[in-house]
Design a protein around this motif. Structure first.
Motif, PDB file in Angstrom:
ATOM      1  N   ASP A 100       1.610  12.697  -9.320  1.00 48.50           N
ATOM      2  CA  ASP A 100       2.081  13.897  -8.631  1.00 48.50           C
ATOM      3  C   ASP A 100       2.992  13.584  -7.447  1.00 48.50           C
ATOM      4  O   ASP A 100       3.410  14.482  -6.707  1.00 48.50           O
TER       5      ASP A 100
ATOM      6  N   GLU B 266       1.846   4.926  -5.904  1.00 48.51           N
ATOM      7  CA  GLU B 266       2.193   6.350  -6.042  1.00 48.51           C
ATOM      8  C   GLU B 266       1.537   6.976  -7.263  1.00 48.51           C
ATOM      9  O   GLU B 266       1.651   6.473  -8.368  1.00 48.51           O
ATOM     10  N   ASP B 267       0.851   8.077  -7.043  1.00 45.94           N
ATOM     11  CA  ASP B 267       0.210   8.810  -8.134  1.00 45.94           C
ATOM     12  C   ASP B 267       1.233   9.638  -8.902  1.00 45.94           C
ATOM     13  O   ASP B 267       2.339   9.880  -8.404  1.00 45.94           O
TER      14      ASP B 267
ATOM     15  N   VAL C 234      -9.912   3.979   0.081  1.00 45.90           N
ATOM     16  CA  VAL C 234      -8.857   4.201  -0.914  1.00 45.90           C
ATOM     17  C   VAL C 234      -8.308   2.911  -1.517  1.00 45.90           C
ATOM     18  O   VAL C 234      -7.837   2.918  -2.661  1.00 45.90           O
ATOM     19  N   THR C 235      -8.335   1.810  -0.767  1.00 43.52           N
ATOM     20  CA  THR C 235      -7.770   0.572  -1.323  1.00 43.52           C
ATOM     21  C   THR C 235      -8.727  -0.140  -2.267  1.00 43.52           C
ATOM     22  O   THR C 235      -8.291  -0.827  -3.190  1.00 43.52           O
TER      23      THR C 235
ATOM     24  N   SER D  57       0.315   3.778 -11.261  1.00 41.06           N
ATOM     25  CA  SER D  57       0.310   4.030  -9.821  1.00 41.06           C
ATOM     26  C   SER D  57       0.361   2.718  -9.052  1.00 41.06           C
ATOM     27  O   SER D  57       1.133   2.565  -8.098  1.00 41.06           O
TER      28      SER D  57
ATOM     29  N   ILE E  94      -1.947   7.995   2.665  1.00 41.97           N
ATOM     30  CA  ILE E  94      -2.465   9.268   3.166  1.00 41.97           C
ATOM     31  C   ILE E  94      -3.503   9.103   4.279  1.00 41.97           C
ATOM     32  O   ILE E  94      -3.372   9.735   5.341  1.00 41.97           O
TER      33      ILE E  94
ATOM     34  N   TYR F 102      -8.344  -0.251  -6.129  1.00 45.19           N
ATOM     35  CA  TYR F 102      -7.199  -1.054  -6.572  1.00 45.19           C
ATOM     36  C   TYR F 102      -7.481  -2.543  -6.407  1.00 45.19           C
ATOM     37  O   TYR F 102      -7.073  -3.353  -7.243  1.00 45.19           O
TER      38      TYR F 102
ATOM     39  N   SER G 229       2.187  11.774  -4.809  1.00 49.75           N
ATOM     40  CA  SER G 229       1.452  11.483  -3.576  1.00 49.75           C
ATOM     41  C   SER G 229       1.240   9.982  -3.422  1.00 49.75           C
ATOM     42  O   SER G 229       1.311   9.222  -4.398  1.00 49.75           O
TER      43      SER G 229
ATOM     44  N   TYR H 168       0.827  -1.211   0.000  1.00 43.88           N
ATOM     45  CA  TYR H 168       0.000   0.000   0.000  1.00 43.88           C
ATOM     46  C   TYR H 168       0.860   1.259   0.000  1.00 43.88           C
ATOM     47  O   TYR H 168       0.557   2.239  -0.695  1.00 43.88           O
TER      48      TYR H 168
ATOM     49  N   PRO I 221      -1.501   7.597  -2.312  1.00 50.35           N
ATOM     50  CA  PRO I 221      -2.937   7.603  -1.993  1.00 50.35           C
ATOM     51  C   PRO I 221      -3.364   6.596  -0.943  1.00 50.35           C
ATOM     52  O   PRO I 221      -4.352   6.821  -0.242  1.00 50.35           O
ATOM     53  N   LEU I 222      -2.638   5.477  -0.812  1.00 46.98           N
ATOM     54  CA  LEU I 222      -3.042   4.466   0.160  1.00 46.98           C
ATOM     55  C   LEU I 222      -2.379   4.664   1.523  1.00 46.98           C
ATOM     56  O   LEU I 222      -2.770   4.036   2.505  1.00 46.98           O
TER      57      LEU I 222
END
Length: 366
Positions: free
Chosen positions: A124, A121-122, A316-317, A338, A131, A320, A126, A117, A128-129
Motif C-alpha cells: 500500500d 515498503e508494503d 516492527v523490525t 516488502s 512509521i 524481518y 506505507s 529500514y 512499516p519500519l
C-alpha cells in the motif's frame, strides 16, 4: 545465523538494535546473537537481561562486527565503523543514503549487503519500519518546539497553549504524513492553533476528518507557506520522499519574513532537511540561530527517548530480522517484496533508484 548488535556510537544515540525479547525470538530458533557489552544500558536493558535469553556478550564493537554475519542496529554506520564492515555481511539499519555521498561510497567499498529500514515498503506504499520512529519524532517535535519557544533559549517567549485571556501559539506543520499528523495531534492537544499543509488532497481530507477544530488543513504551495510563516510561532517540517532527499520548502530568504524567536524543527533532517538552512545537530548541541530564527535539527530525535523508541522499533523490525536469519538475505528478499524494497546497496552496487539519482551514479540490479 550469527547476528551482531553493537553499541550505537553516533552522538547521544541511546537506542539499541534489539530488545531482550527480540533476542529470545532468535535464540529459541537456534540463531546466535552477539550483544556488545552495555549496548542496551541506555535503553534500560542490562547485559544480564540479554544473557538470560541466550545472548553472548562481547566486550568490543570490533568483536561484534567480526563475529556476525548480520549486523542489526539503529542508525547508519559512522566513519569508525566503515572499516569493520565486511564483504557479504548483511547490515540492517536506518541508512538514509541519499543525504550522504560519503556513507554511500563507504558502503559500496565495503561490498556489504545494505538493507535500509526506511525503504522497506508494503504494497500500500506505507513504510512499516519508518512509521514508529516517525510517530516518536512527530510527537517529540512539538515537545522540543514548545521548549525552544521559551525566551531563555532565544524563542519568542510563548506558551504553546496560551492561558485564559491570552491566545495560544500558531503552529505550522509541513507535511500530512505520519510525522505531520502526530505533530498536529500533539500541538492541538496542548491547545495551539495548528495549520497542516500537504500537496496530497487525500491526506488533507483524512486530516480534516480526524483532527479537532483547532487543526486546519491547507494545500501546500510556496505562496501559502510564505503567507503562514509570517505569524507562525513554531514551524515543523515533516516532509518525506521515499529514499530521496527532502524538498526545500523554506528557503533562506523566507527567514527574513518570520518573527524573531520563531522556532523551526526539521524532522526531515535525515533526508537532507526540508529547510534550506538546515544543518544536522545533536542532542548535545541541538539548536542554532540564523536571522533570529531558532533551528532545531537533531538527526536522531528518538534517541532522546530510547526505551520507548527501542521497544517500538524492535516491534516492527523483528519479523524481518527473523526472516533474514532463517532464509538468508537472497531468499528472504525474493519471498518478501516488502523486504526486497529495503535493498539499497548490494556488494558494491546501488540498487535503489533514488540513491543513484541523488549522486548521479549507475543503478544496477541484483
Amino acid at each position: 545465523m550469527k547476528i551482531g548488535v553493537p553499541i550505537e556510537i553516533k552522538n547521544n544515540e541511546n537506542r539499541v538494535g534489539m530488545t531482550p525479547s527480540g533476542v529470545f525470538e532468535l535464540t529459541k530458533r537456534n540463531h546466535t546473537v552477539y550483544i556488545q557489552k552495555n549496548a542496551g544500558y541506555n535503553s534500560g536493558f542490562l547485559d544480564e537481561d540479554y544473557k538470560e535469553v541466550g545472548a553472548i556478550i562481547l566486550d568490543t564493537i570490533e568483536e561484534v562486527y567480526a563475529a556476525a554475519e548480520m549486523i542489526v542496529k539503529v542508525k547508519e554506520p559512522i566513519e569508525p565503523e566503515y572499516k569493520l564492515i565486511r564483504e557479504d555481511q548483511v547490515v540492517f539499519t536506518y541508512f538514509h543514503f541519499a543525504s550522504s555521498e560519503v556513507l554511500t561510497r563507504a558502503m559500496m567499498d565495503s561490498k556489504a549487503v545494505c538493507i535500509a529500514y526506511e525503504t522497506v515498503e508494503d504494497p500500500d506504499g506505507s513504510l512499516p519500519l519508518l512509521i514508529p520512529m516517525s510517530e516518536v519524532a512527530g510527537r517529540m517535535s512539538v515537545q522540543q518546539g514548545a521548549k525552544y519557544l521559551e525566551k531563555p533559549i532565544m524563542g519568542r517567549g510563548i506558551l504553546l497553549g496560551g492561558v485564559p485571556g491570552v491566545p495560544p501559539a500558531k503552529v505550522l506543520v509541513l507535511g500530512a504524513g505520519v510525522v505531520g499528523i502526530q505533530a498536529a495531534k500533539m500541538a492541538a492537544g496542548l491547545g495551539a492553533n495548528v495549520f497542516i499543509m500537504d500537496i496530497n488532497m487525500k491526506q488533507l481530507r483524512y486530516v480534516s476528518d480526524i483532527m479537532p477544530n483547532n487543526v486546519i488543513s491547507e494545500f501546500s504551495s510556496e505562496y501559502n507557506i510564505r503567507k503562514h510563516i509570517k505569524d507562525s510561532d513554531l514551524i515543523i517540517g515533516g516532509v518525506l520522499i521515499k529514499g530521496a532527499k527532502a524538498p526545500k520548502l523554506i528557503t533562506r530568504d523566507m527567514l527574513k519574513e518570520m518573527q524573531p524567536g520563531t522556532v523551526m524543527v526539521d524532522v526531515a533532517v535525515d533526508q537532507g532537511g526540508c529547510f534550506e538552512t538546515t544543518v544536522p545537530t545533536t542532542h548535545q548541541d541541538p539548536t542554532y540561530i540564523i536571522d533570529d530564527v531558532v533551528h532545531y535539527s537533531v538527526a536522531n530525535m528518538p534517541g532522546a527517548v530510547p526505551y520507548t523508541s527501542t521497544m517500538a522499533l524492535t516491534n516492527v523490525t523483528l519479523p524481518y530480522v527473523v526472516k533474514l536469519a532463517e532464509m538468508g538475505w537472497k531468499k528472504a528478499c525474493k519471498k518478501n517484496p516488502s523486504l526486497a524494497k529495503g535493498l539499497n546497496i548490494v556488494k558494491g552496487k546501488i540498487v535503489y533508484p533514488e540513491i543513484a539519482e541523488a549522486f548521479d551514479m549507475n543503478l544496477e540490479t541484483v
